[in-house]
Design a protein around this motif. Structure first.
Motif, PDB file in Angstrom:
ATOM      1  N   MET A   1     -48.544  11.188  -5.659  1.00  0.00           N
ATOM      2  CA  MET A   1     -49.172  11.033  -6.963  1.00  0.00           C
ATOM      3  C   MET A   1     -48.205  10.374  -7.952  1.00  0.00           C
ATOM      4  N   THR A   2     -46.951  10.836  -7.937  1.00  0.00           N
ATOM      5  CA  THR A   2     -45.964  10.263  -8.844  1.00  0.00           C
ATOM      6  C   THR A   2     -45.628   8.831  -8.462  1.00  0.00           C
TER       7      THR A   2
ATOM      8  N   ALA B   1     -47.693   6.772  -6.978  1.00  0.00           N
ATOM      9  CA  ALA B   1     -48.856   5.980  -7.376  1.00  0.00           C
ATOM     10  C   ALA B   1     -48.798   5.642  -8.864  1.00  0.00           C
ATOM     11  N   SER B   2     -48.391   6.607  -9.674  1.00  0.00           N
ATOM     12  CA  SER B   2     -48.269   6.360 -11.113  1.00  0.00           C
ATOM     13  C   SER B   2     -47.229   5.283 -11.390  1.00  0.00           C
TER      14      SER B   2
ATOM     15  N   SER C   1     -51.458   2.805 -14.192  1.00  0.00           N
ATOM     16  CA  SER C   1     -51.040   4.113 -13.681  1.00  0.00           C
ATOM     17  C   SER C   1     -52.228   5.064 -13.563  1.00  0.00           C
TER      18      SER C   1
ATOM     19  N   CYS D   1     -53.449   6.628 -10.122  1.00  0.00           N
ATOM     20  CA  CYS D   1     -53.321   8.081  -9.979  1.00  0.00           C
ATOM     21  C   CYS D   1     -54.649   8.746  -9.630  1.00  0.00           C
TER      22      CYS D   1
ATOM     23  N   GLY E   1     -55.339  10.612  -6.328  1.00  0.00           N
ATOM     24  CA  GLY E   1     -55.703  12.021  -6.419  1.00  0.00           C
ATOM     25  C   GLY E   1     -56.957  12.356  -5.639  1.00  0.00           C
TER      26      GLY E   1
ATOM     27  N   GLY F   1     -55.368  13.482 -10.928  1.00  0.00           N
ATOM     28  CA  GLY F   1     -54.881  12.162 -11.277  1.00  0.00           C
ATOM     29  C   GLY F   1     -54.660  11.998 -12.768  1.00  0.00           C
TER      30      GLY F   1
ATOM     31  N   ALA G   1     -51.620  14.069 -13.818  1.00  0.00           N
ATOM     32  CA  ALA G   1     -50.382  13.484 -13.292  1.00  0.00           C
ATOM     33  C   ALA G   1     -49.944  12.277 -14.114  1.00  0.00           C
ATOM     34  N   VAL G   2     -50.882  11.387 -14.446  1.00  0.00           N
ATOM     35  CA  VAL G   2     -50.486  10.170 -15.164  1.00  0.00           C
ATOM     36  C   VAL G   2     -50.033  10.488 -16.589  1.00  0.00           C
TER      37      VAL G   2
ATOM     38  N   SER H   1     -40.218  11.693 -14.267  1.00  0.00           N
ATOM     39  CA  SER H   1     -41.655  11.852 -14.024  1.00  0.00           C
ATOM     40  C   SER H   1     -41.934  13.020 -13.088  1.00  0.00           C
TER      41      SER H   1
ATOM     42  N   THR I   1     -44.313  16.394 -13.847  1.00  0.00           N
ATOM     43  CA  THR I   1     -45.610  16.558 -13.177  1.00  0.00           C
ATOM     44  C   THR I   1     -45.691  17.761 -12.250  1.00  0.00           C
TER      45      THR I   1
END
Length: 290
Positions: free
Chosen positions: A168-169, A171-172, A204, A208, A212, A231, A234-235, A273, A277
């Motif tokens: 997830m991080t 992806a952001s 992002s 995310c 997600g 998602g 997280a973003v 980050s 998160t």
């Protein structure tokens, strides 16, 4: 006759990326490879990586704060941080809270040996560091422990949770980087982080949410709407974490916390980050998925 002063070496221009991209990719591959190997063969070994990261991050913060005449007590912060990670993994959240409180008291007692001058300043910065790095970092241990602390089950809930959290991080970061480089025109916080744009934030967000939904549905076997919430959370948290660390670096007058990771700078420059998160991601997955 005075010798001519040699010209200063020109600074490398990495364009809108702002980093040495090949070095950044190589470092990321090495770090992710070490994480993947620990999770694949003996997941408890991943806690060693977390503990080492806590120690290095405390060292970097002390290094940065020293320039402003703030002297963190490294020994109790590092030792307490390791203890917090261990007790969180084996005994859960109540043990983590207790270990955090005890470590904070030990730090304040430790600082008494230095006398009165600067006590409040150093104690305040120490407790801030304790919460920012070891406490938040220990939520990684809580996540991994969702599958039990036996250490050898390769695909239990804890391992899946860690994979979800990391991806997830990532992806952001990737979504924001690509959208920011290609389309970034409107700075989000020009005084704090000039390269961060609203277009990058949109990239992002899309990345995310897509990650997600995919991870929650196909890896965790949960509901798709949980992935959307995951998602979005997280973003927002990843962006806030990045901005907060940027504010800290600007206040301290440094570009990177250190140069320990080629192409990335310091470890804290990568953990900002992740630290922001992990707690909300663990909370969401703990109550809605696991």
């Amino acid at each position: 006759m005075t010798a001519a002063t040699p010209p200063a070496a020109p600074k490398k221009d990495y364009g809108r990326a702002g980093r040495n991209l090949p070095a950044s990719i190589a470092s990321a591959v090495v770090l992710l490879g070490a994480i993947a190997l620990s999770l694949a063969f003996w997941k408890t070994a991943f806690m060693v990586i977390v503990a080492v990261a806590v120690v290095v991050a405390v060292w970097e913060l002390r290094r940065g704060l020293t320039a402003h005449d703030i002297d963190l007590p490294e020994q109790p912060l590092m030792a307490g941080g390791i203890v917090m990670v261990v007790v969180a993994y084996f005994w859960g959240a109540p043990a983590l809270v207790t270990a955090t409180a005890v470590t904070a008291l030990i730090i304040m007692l430790w600082l008494l040996r230095r006398g009165v001058d600067g006590y409040v300043k150093n104690a305040t910065a120490s407790v801030f560091t304790l919460i920012y790095v070891p406490f938040l970092g220990s939520f990684v241990a809580l996540m991994l422990a969702e599958g039990g602390a036996t250490g050898f089950d390769r695909w239990d809930d804890g391992v899946k949770g860690i994979i979800t959290f990391i991806l997830m991080t990532v992806a952001s970061d990737i979504g924001g980087y690509v959208a920011g480089v290609l389309f970034g025109k409107h700075p989000m916080a020009p005084v704090i982080s000039p390269k961060k744009s609203w277009e990058g934030f949109a990239g992002s967000f899309i990345a995310c949410v897509a990650a997600g939904v995919s991870l929650v549905v196909y890896l965790l076997e949960g509901d798709w709407w949980v992935g959307v919430i995951l998602g979005a959370i997280a973003v927002v948290m990843a962006t806030l974490g990045d901005l907060c660390e940027s504010v800290m670096k600007r206040d301290l007058g440094i570009k990177d916390m250190s140069q320990i990771i080629p192409g990335h700078g310091g470890l804290m420059d990568r953990l900002d980050s992740l630290l922001a998160t992990i707690a909300p991601i663990w909370l969401l997955l703990h109550y809605l998925v696991f």
